[in-house]
Design a protein around this motif. Sequence first.
Motif, mmCIF file in Angstrom:
data_model
loop_
_atom_site.group_PDB
_atom_site.id
_atom_site.type_symbol
_atom_site.label_atom_id
_atom_site.label_comp_id
_atom_site.label_asym_id
_atom_site.label_seq_id
_atom_site.Cartn_x
_atom_site.Cartn_y
_atom_site.Cartn_z
ATOM 1 N N GLY A 293 16.330 -58.993 34.079
ATOM 2 C CA GLY A 293 15.945 -57.938 35.014
ATOM 3 C C GLY A 293 16.772 -56.681 34.806
ATOM 4 N N GLY A 294 17.184 -56.061 35.911
ATOM 5 C CA GLY A 294 17.975 -54.838 35.815
ATOM 6 C C GLY A 294 19.273 -55.034 35.063
ATOM 7 N N TYR A 295 19.876 -56.226 35.193
ATOM 8 C CA TYR A 295 21.115 -56.503 34.475
ATOM 9 C C TYR A 295 20.908 -56.474 32.961
ATOM 10 C CZ TYR A 295 22.958 -57.942 39.009
ATOM 11 O OH TYR A 295 23.354 -57.968 40.315
ATOM 12 N N GLY A 296 19.723 -56.881 32.530
ATOM 13 C CA GLY A 296 19.443 -56.886 31.112
ATOM 14 C C GLY A 296 19.397 -55.503 30.501
ATOM 15 N N TYR A 297 19.198 -54.492 31.358
ATOM 16 C CA TYR A 297 19.092 -53.111 30.873
ATOM 17 C C TYR A 297 20.449 -52.409 30.873
ATOM 18 C CZ TYR A 297 16.457 -48.831 29.896
ATOM 19 O OH TYR A 297 15.938 -47.713 29.298
ATOM 20 N N THR A 298 21.483 -53.094 31.310
ATOM 21 C CA THR A 298 22.815 -52.505 31.354
ATOM 22 C C THR A 298 23.666 -53.038 30.216
ATOM 23 O OG1 THR A 298 23.901 -54.235 32.686
ATOM 24 C CG2 THR A 298 22.645 -52.536 33.879
ATOM 25 N N THR A 299 24.718 -52.285 29.897
ATOM 26 C CA THR A 299 25.621 -52.710 28.839
ATOM 27 C C THR A 299 26.650 -53.722 29.334
ATOM 28 O OG1 THR A 299 27.079 -50.811 29.279
ATOM 29 C CG2 THR A 299 25.375 -50.536 27.586
ATOM 30 N N ASP A 300 26.565 -54.102 30.617
ATOM 31 C CA ASP A 300 27.450 -55.145 31.128
ATOM 32 C C ASP A 300 27.107 -56.519 30.547
ATOM 33 O OD1 ASP A 300 28.777 -53.302 32.747
ATOM 34 O OD2 ASP A 300 27.342 -53.580 34.380
ATOM 35 N N PHE A 301 25.883 -56.655 30.060
ATOM 36 C CA PHE A 301 25.424 -57.900 29.441
ATOM 37 C C PHE A 301 24.979 -57.586 28.009
ATOM 38 C CE2 PHE A 301 25.160 -58.636 33.914
ATOM 39 C CZ PHE A 301 25.384 -59.991 34.107
ATOM 40 N N PRO A 302 25.100 -58.537 27.092
ATOM 41 C CA PRO A 302 24.776 -58.253 25.690
ATOM 42 C C PRO A 302 23.292 -58.235 25.361
ATOM 43 C CG PRO A 302 25.517 -60.519 25.898
ATOM 44 C CD PRO A 302 25.685 -59.887 27.256
ATOM 45 N N ALA A 303 22.417 -58.568 26.308
ATOM 46 C CA ALA A 303 20.986 -58.679 25.986
ATOM 47 C C ALA A 303 20.428 -57.375 25.431
ATOM 48 C CB ALA A 303 20.199 -59.124 27.221
ATOM 49 N N GLU A 304 20.808 -56.242 26.028
ATOM 50 C CA GLU A 304 20.258 -54.967 25.549
ATOM 51 C C GLU A 304 20.748 -54.655 24.132
ATOM 52 O OE1 GLU A 304 21.993 -51.842 25.126
ATOM 53 O OE2 GLU A 304 23.922 -52.858 25.419
ATOM 54 N N ARG A 305 21.981 -55.045 23.806
ATOM 55 C CA ARG A 305 22.490 -54.845 22.443
ATOM 56 C C ARG A 305 21.727 -55.711 21.454
ATOM 57 N NH1 ARG A 305 26.660 -57.596 19.869
ATOM 58 N NH2 ARG A 305 27.528 -58.330 21.866
ATOM 59 N N TYR A 306 21.457 -56.949 21.828
ATOM 60 C CA TYR A 306 20.669 -57.809 20.940
ATOM 61 C C TYR A 306 19.296 -57.200 20.671
ATOM 62 C CZ TYR A 306 24.112 -61.428 22.246
ATOM 63 O OH TYR A 306 25.260 -62.149 22.465
ATOM 64 N N MET A 307 18.683 -56.631 21.701
ATOM 65 C CA MET A 307 17.357 -56.034 21.549
ATOM 66 C C MET A 307 17.402 -54.841 20.595
ATOM 67 S SD MET A 307 14.929 -54.605 24.602
ATOM 68 C CE MET A 307 13.426 -53.700 24.281
ATOM 69 N N ARG A 308 18.432 -53.997 20.747
ATOM 70 C CA ARG A 308 18.555 -52.833 19.865
ATOM 71 C C ARG A 308 18.840 -53.259 18.428
ATOM 72 N NH1 ARG A 308 22.851 -50.340 20.766
ATOM 73 N NH2 ARG A 308 23.773 -51.424 22.553
ATOM 74 N N GLU A 309 19.643 -54.299 18.278
ATOM 75 C CA GLU A 309 19.970 -54.768 16.934
ATOM 76 C C GLU A 309 18.780 -55.439 16.258
ATOM 77 O OE1 GLU A 309 24.767 -55.558 17.506
ATOM 78 O OE2 GLU A 309 23.367 -57.241 17.708
ATOM 79 N N ALA A 310 17.976 -56.158 17.025
ATOM 80 C CA ALA A 310 16.830 -56.865 16.442
ATOM 81 C C ALA A 310 15.846 -55.900 15.789
ATOM 82 C CB ALA A 310 16.120 -57.689 17.518
ATOM 83 N N LYS A 311 15.727 -54.704 16.329
ATOM 84 C CA LYS A 311 14.726 -53.755 15.830
ATOM 85 C C LYS A 311 14.930 -53.441 14.353
ATOM 86 C CE LYS A 311 11.458 -51.928 15.337
ATOM 87 N NZ LYS A 311 10.086 -52.386 15.613
ATOM 88 N N VAL A 312 16.196 -53.233 13.964
ATOM 89 C CA VAL A 312 16.428 -52.821 12.580
ATOM 90 C C VAL A 312 16.096 -53.935 11.593
ATOM 91 C CG1 VAL A 312 18.872 -53.511 12.324
ATOM 92 C CG2 VAL A 312 18.012 -51.471 11.150
ATOM 93 N N LEU A 313 16.135 -55.183 12.048
ATOM 94 C CA LEU A 313 15.853 -56.290 11.139
ATOM 95 C C LEU A 313 14.388 -56.329 10.722
ATOM 96 C CD1 LEU A 313 18.056 -59.014 12.859
ATOM 97 C CD2 LEU A 313 18.624 -57.579 10.890
ATOM 98 N N GLN A 314 13.516 -55.686 11.493
ATOM 99 C CA GLN A 314 12.117 -55.569 11.089
ATOM 100 C C GLN A 314 11.907 -54.478 10.040
ATOM 101 O OE1 GLN A 314 10.648 -54.956 15.227
ATOM 102 N NE2 GLN A 314 9.312 -56.706 14.828
ATOM 103 N N ILE A 315 12.977 -53.717 9.746
ATOM 104 C CA ILE A 315 12.884 -52.575 8.839
ATOM 105 C C ILE A 315 13.612 -52.812 7.531
ATOM 106 C CG2 ILE A 315 13.457 -50.118 8.588
ATOM 107 C CD1 ILE A 315 13.186 -49.910 11.678
#
Length: 391
Positions: free
Chosen positions: A346-368
């Motif tokens: 949820g909202g926590y996933g969109y904050t940098t307090d949890f690593p989920a948003e970093r994983y999402m940003r990192e995953a994108k480049v692997l498709q490239i």
Amino acid sequence: MPYEGPHPVERHLPTEEARDLLALTRELAERELRPRAAEEEEAGIFPRDVLATVGAAGLLGLPYPEEFGGGGQPYEVYLQVLEELAAARLTVGLGVSVHTLACHALAGFGSKEQRAEHLPAMLGGSLLGAYCLSEPAAGSDAASLRTRAVREGEGWRLEGTKAWITHGGVADFYTVLARTGEEGPRGITAFLVPGDAPGLTAAAPERKMGLKGSPTAQLHFDGVVVDDARRIGEEGQGFSIALAALDSGRLGIAACAIGVAQAALAEAESFTAQRVQFGRPLADFQGLRFMLADMATAIEAGRALYLAAARLRDAGEPFAKQAAMAKLFCTDTAMRVTTDAVQLLGGYGYTTDFPAERYMREAKVLQIVEGTNQIQRMVIARQLMGPETRG
């Protein structure tokens, strides 16, 4: 039965040595990688010291022969090590994958004398490599590269610019593809260029959405002179050397992608088990449980796919189609799983307090990287149907 935390990945390893290697990797990841990942990625700090530790542990040369300082491990084992590293910190997992890719040309196509001279240092853990194929105007169409190498005395003079180079500016050596002859793929040759070669400079690192701790930069070759003894393979053989390296490199990216996805799933499992809404944990709600089940299933399928391709490679069988399939499926899976993890937090996933948003940003480049997933589909289709017809 109460929830006891994210479930460890069960490995099926062929030898006791491989099991010890995975245990060492997990211990190193928990001690050196994971605790520093969030802070250093946010600050854009390249963990060269960590990669030195990884190298000292023997993890920078795992799939190469022991006689040259490598680990002598099958790709099936190497990729599972890579997955563990990437799950703890993608910058490190990807760094090991890129270094392995940079060693591939010399290990596979160098002369006996070249391998004896250079591979022990490249695989021994103290040096870091980079792979230079892409250019500002030659990404997916790598055969149109413009960087040129011209004969000069007993060596070659390199002129041009390479782009999107992981470890650009910090690597100790670069495997460089340059044009030495006619236009197209048959006019390209591979070279091993020292990182401190006069005339070789790096631009400022790219400002990226994710993987901020991993430097990605353009490299400028302004009259860089290399001896002919640093030419890898025959003149004009470079493009086939590059494609062979990419087949193996795509498996590395697939393993890294599954590592990131596994880390995102673990975060989502932990959060939904602890977060209480409407009087019970989120993990009690069927809709969310099904999301977790789908995430876990896709991860297992991706892992099975990259391992199946690795076993073909280890057996000396053709594996280009399976490598493209693994890269395509695993990186698409990582993007989907990390997106779902953010949603589950949820909202926590969109904050940098949890690593989920970093994983999402990192995953994108692997498709490239290592060929976009659109290119992977082209590779697979050509393996199935042959080259496209042109009217």
